[in-house]
Design a protein around this motif. Structure first.
Motif, PDB file in Angstrom:
ATOM      1  N   PRO A 136     -59.417  31.245  15.391  1.00 50.85           N
ATOM      2  CA  PRO A 136     -59.808  30.066  16.405  1.00 50.85           C
ATOM      3  C   PRO A 136     -58.743  29.240  16.443  1.00 50.85           C
ATOM      4  N   ARG A 137     -58.370  28.700  17.836  1.00 51.15           N
ATOM      5  CA  ARG A 137     -57.213  27.808  17.842  1.00 51.15           C
ATOM      6  C   ARG A 137     -57.319  26.625  16.988  1.00 51.15           C
ATOM      7  N   GLU A 138     -58.603  25.953  16.889  1.00 52.61           N
ATOM      8  CA  GLU A 138     -58.605  24.793  16.079  1.00 52.61           C
ATOM      9  C   GLU A 138     -58.614  25.134  14.557  1.00 52.61           C
ATOM     10  N   LYS A 139     -58.675  25.951  14.007  1.00 52.06           N
ATOM     11  CA  LYS A 139     -58.678  26.411  12.632  1.00 52.06           C
ATOM     12  C   LYS A 139     -57.874  27.612  12.091  1.00 52.06           C
ATOM     13  N   VAL A 187     -66.392  21.445  25.338  1.00 54.15           N
ATOM     14  CA  VAL A 187     -66.158  22.672  26.042  1.00 54.15           C
ATOM     15  C   VAL A 187     -66.688  22.562  27.510  1.00 54.15           C
ATOM     16  N   ALA A 188     -67.792  21.905  27.705  1.00 58.70           N
ATOM     17  CA  ALA A 188     -68.182  21.664  29.070  1.00 58.70           C
ATOM     18  C   ALA A 188     -67.000  21.313  30.185  1.00 58.70           C
ATOM     19  N   SER A 248     -59.547  36.095  28.723  1.00 56.01           N
ATOM     20  CA  SER A 248     -60.716  35.011  28.127  1.00 56.01           C
ATOM     21  C   SER A 248     -61.611  35.866  27.877  1.00 56.01           C
ATOM     22  N   PHE A 249     -62.335  35.398  26.947  1.00 58.45           N
ATOM     23  CA  PHE A 249     -63.649  35.920  26.396  1.00 58.45           C
ATOM     24  C   PHE A 249     -64.799  34.897  25.773  1.00 58.45           C
ATOM     25  N   PHE A 250     -66.054  35.118  26.258  1.00 55.27           N
ATOM     26  CA  PHE A 250     -66.883  34.237  25.720  1.00 55.27           C
ATOM     27  C   PHE A 250     -67.660  34.832  24.822  1.00 55.27           C
ATOM     28  N   VAL A 251     -67.829  34.462  23.361  1.00 52.00           N
ATOM     29  CA  VAL A 251     -68.057  35.065  22.405  1.00 52.00           C
ATOM     30  C   VAL A 251     -69.299  34.217  21.616  1.00 52.00           C
ATOM     31  N   ARG A 281     -69.634  28.277  21.939  1.00 54.16           N
ATOM     32  CA  ARG A 281     -70.314  27.024  22.402  1.00 54.16           C
ATOM     33  C   ARG A 281     -69.777  25.916  22.038  1.00 54.16           C
ATOM     34  N   GLU A 282     -68.827  25.906  20.751  1.00 58.37           N
ATOM     35  CA  GLU A 282     -67.985  24.692  20.327  1.00 58.37           C
ATOM     36  C   GLU A 282     -66.537  25.063  20.570  1.00 58.37           C
TER      37      GLU A 282
END
Length: 208
Positions: free
Chosen positions: A87-90, A151-152, A165-168, A180-181
């Motif tokens: 994850p980019r944020e972690k 995210v929205a 890009s992928f939605f997981v 979702r986060e």
């Protein structure tokens, strides 16, 4: 002249003779061959495979905490495949989730609710506004997922999932940190596709 011809014939005869291989030499050849074989496949394994330790219960019941997995690097993620990613944020962490949305899938927003459908054309209208629930599949196959407002904001205005890009989502959606986060996951953050669980031995086997 005759003497030289005789010497040539002797040399040719010696070349034709089979040189016996001793048992010790044969054992050495087999050992060296086995070593090179193991070395080759060890290098190949390190290049193409990585391991992953499952941490937490976000993938129940498919994966359990402390499961150990083999992950094929640089394999193109398919829909519903399990992937590991950073994850980019972690930074320094690695998650395992299931691919739900892939590039080209129809995506649209209603406030902080995402609608995903890979079967509908981009011109299809937005389905009726229902209760905002996480991970609800509507009758037409559309997946309705509530995301964070952050995210929205990133997804606003998109009509399809962009390339690379992928939605997981986690299989245990009530206890999972996923798109979702985190939002869409870039392909360059995906480490590989999960193929095999090698521990614990009681659950050894391929991952579907």
């Amino acid at each position: 002249m005759e003497k030289e011809r005789r010497l040539i014939q002797i040399r040719i005869q010696r070349l034709k003779e089979k040189i016996p291989v001793s048992k010790d030499n044969l054992k050495d050849l087999l050992k060296n061959g086995l070593f090179l074989f193991i070395l080759f496949f060890s290098i190949l394994f390190l290049i193409t495979i990585k391991t992953h330790l499952v941490s937490g219960n976000s993938m129940l019941p498919t994966l359990q905490n402390k499961d150990r997995l083999f992950v094929v690097k640089n394999k193109e993620p398919k829909r519903y495949a399990l992937v590991t990613f950073q994850p980019r944020e972690k930074q320094g962490e690695s998650y395992v989730k299931r691919v739900i949305g892939i590039p080209g899938d129809r995506i649209w927003m209603d406030q902080n609710t995402v609608y995903l459908n890979h079967q509908m054309a981009a011109t299809n209208p937005t389905p009726p506004n229902e209760k905002n629930l996480s991970g609800v599949e509507l009758p037409d196959g559309t997946l309705k997922v509530r995301v964070t407002w952050e995210v929205a904001a990133k997804l606003k205005g998109m009509s399809t999932i962009p390339s690379n890009s992928f939605f997981v989502l986690g299989d245990n959606r009530k206890n999972s940190t996923d798109s979702r986060e985190l939002g869409l996951i870039d392909q360059d953050k995906i480490e590989g596709v999960v193929t095999f669980r090698y521990y614990p031995l009681a659950r050894l086997g391929l991952i579907e």
